[in-house]
Design an enzyme around this catalytic site. Sequence first.
Site, PDB file in Angstrom:
ATOM      1  N   PRO A  16      14.697  -0.321   0.346  1.00  0.00           N
ATOM      2  CA  PRO A  16      14.398  -1.663   0.852  1.00  0.00           C
ATOM      3  C   PRO A  16      13.466  -1.611   2.063  1.00  0.00           C
ATOM      4  O   PRO A  16      13.396  -0.596   2.762  1.00  0.00           O
ATOM      5  CB  PRO A  16      15.778  -2.198   1.253  1.00  0.00           C
ATOM      6  CG  PRO A  16      16.606  -0.996   1.526  1.00  0.00           C
ATOM      7  CD  PRO A  16      16.081   0.094   0.627  1.00  0.00           C
ATOM      8  N   CYS A  17      12.813  -2.740   2.301  1.00  0.00           N
ATOM      9  CA  CYS A  17      11.935  -2.909   3.468  1.00  0.00           C
ATOM     10  C   CYS A  17      12.757  -2.748   4.735  1.00  0.00           C
ATOM     11  O   CYS A  17      13.848  -3.301   4.810  1.00  0.00           O
ATOM     12  CB  CYS A  17      11.324  -4.298   3.421  1.00  0.00           C
ATOM     13  SG  CYS A  17      10.622  -4.876   4.976  1.00  0.00           S
ATOM     14  N   PRO A  18      12.308  -2.086   5.753  1.00  0.00           N
ATOM     15  CA  PRO A  18      11.078  -1.323   5.915  1.00  0.00           C
ATOM     16  C   PRO A  18      11.320   0.180   5.848  1.00  0.00           C
ATOM     17  O   PRO A  18      10.642   0.958   6.517  1.00  0.00           O
ATOM     18  CB  PRO A  18      10.655  -1.715   7.324  1.00  0.00           C
ATOM     19  CG  PRO A  18      11.979  -1.779   8.062  1.00  0.00           C
ATOM     20  CD  PRO A  18      13.028  -2.202   7.056  1.00  0.00           C
TER      21      PRO A  18
END
Lengths: 80, 417
Positions: free
Chosen positions: A17-19
């Site tokens: 997942p981001c980041p």
Amino acid sequence: MSQTIKADKTLDLKGLPCPMPVVKVSKGIKEVQVGQVLMAETSDPGALADFPAWAKTSGNEILDTVQEGNTVKFYIQRKA
Amino acid sequence: MDEKTRQDLLKLFEGKLNQAMRLYLETCSRCGVCTEACHVYASMPQAKYIAAYRAEIVRRIYKKYFKSQGRFWPSLGQSKDLTEMALEELYEAAYSCTGCRRCMVYCPFGIDTQMIMSIAKLLLVGAHAEPEILTMLADTSIAKGESLEIFREGFLAGIKRLEAEVVAKWQSQAGDTVIPVDKQGADLLYVALAGAHSIIPAAAVFNAARENWTLSFFEAVNFGAFVGDPTRTKLILERIVGEAKRLGVKEVCICECGTAFRVMKQLSGPQPFQVSSITQVHARYIREGRIKLDPSKNPEPLTYHDPCQIARNAGVIDEPRYILQHLASDYRELAPEPIYNWCCGGGGGLVALGEETLDFRMKSSRVKAEQVRKTGAKTLCTACENCHTQLSDLNQHYQLGLEVKFLSSMVAEALVP
Ligand code: SF4
Ligand code: SF4
């Protein structure tokens, strides 16, 4: 070229997942010595875009990128 | 701290003092209504986690340097010197607050603790005492805006490799580009995140709705906003605004990222395009009959977490519920009223700080885990990547036994011709 590059540390950053791809590559590079190479593997298009920009701002160097199937391996040399 | 640094920081402080901020700093009656409103305090009852207590640290510095009472009679005004130690307290206050603004909806004066914490964050940036990882992420985003050529080809190749997975979810019509990028004259610019999971389902739904769309070169998330740096926030935002104007789109659609949506919606100013969240766009497609969903795909009890920056703080409340009417047969509300929903506990940059904040994130969100457990839901969906990560961590930590999903992915999975 990559056949001759030996990675001192490798990171699998696919599907994170981001980041986390940039966070982990940034932490990972600090775990190798200056001059050594980190290999970071990703399949996420955004990470493909982020790594060159991160290398530019952090002053590290992408020595090579190698595509294998759907993933891309970045060979990054710690510069400072 | 030397005098020059202090003066520089006070200039930053002063730059934040608009009318609303002065009101927030001068109005608190210490009624205590906000105490239980904060998920951090409700989960870990310690005075330092009370909204008004956090604000008080900033307020005392304000009194010392910007109110005559504090300047002349510091002991009477409960004023506070701006010192290294004050910076440490500001760090603790700002980075244990997720900026969810639940306290604000309870406060009789509508005092915005998140806004007050933005002073604390700015002072930390000015003193180079902010979490450096957030600044690094913001600078990476800015570098992308400055030199598209360093990643353009690699990005386009990566996008091409996703096409088969998009087509597996929805067969595009012959001749259509599966994931258009840089398309002049597109109606809608979709701004995603780094992960393929934020592109593939969205692309399938756009294609099913026959949208004239194009994918942005840039990621939606704005780490300038997380770290509380207005200059970086603006530079990151301007990349997307510039791209939208260059392509002549009518709408900028932000992926499932709460901060990205709120920043684009509330800080981009008047523009020749409208700003929507992907949830709003999906609701519109259903309403207009452009996509159809099969609710029998989700027979299990399901609940939805309203991301604070999308719901309470940007008003997207009805749209996810409208989508869920078409998507699930046993929908259960988390909170009696969505604006009082508990924060997931991962906002304000805490999720981006990763392992470092994991213990705090889990302990400070106990009330969230209990709220979810009470619904008896088997699926928890949300519309923010940050919330999704935090809720997945909570699911594991509190053994909730849920499946945590993205609402947009559920829409893509339920598409029917
Ligand atoms: S904004 Fe949210 S986390 Fe911050 S003090 Fe208010 S309720 Fe607590
Ligand atoms: S509810 Fe508002 S006025 Fe009351 S203590 Fe909290 S911030 Fe102050």
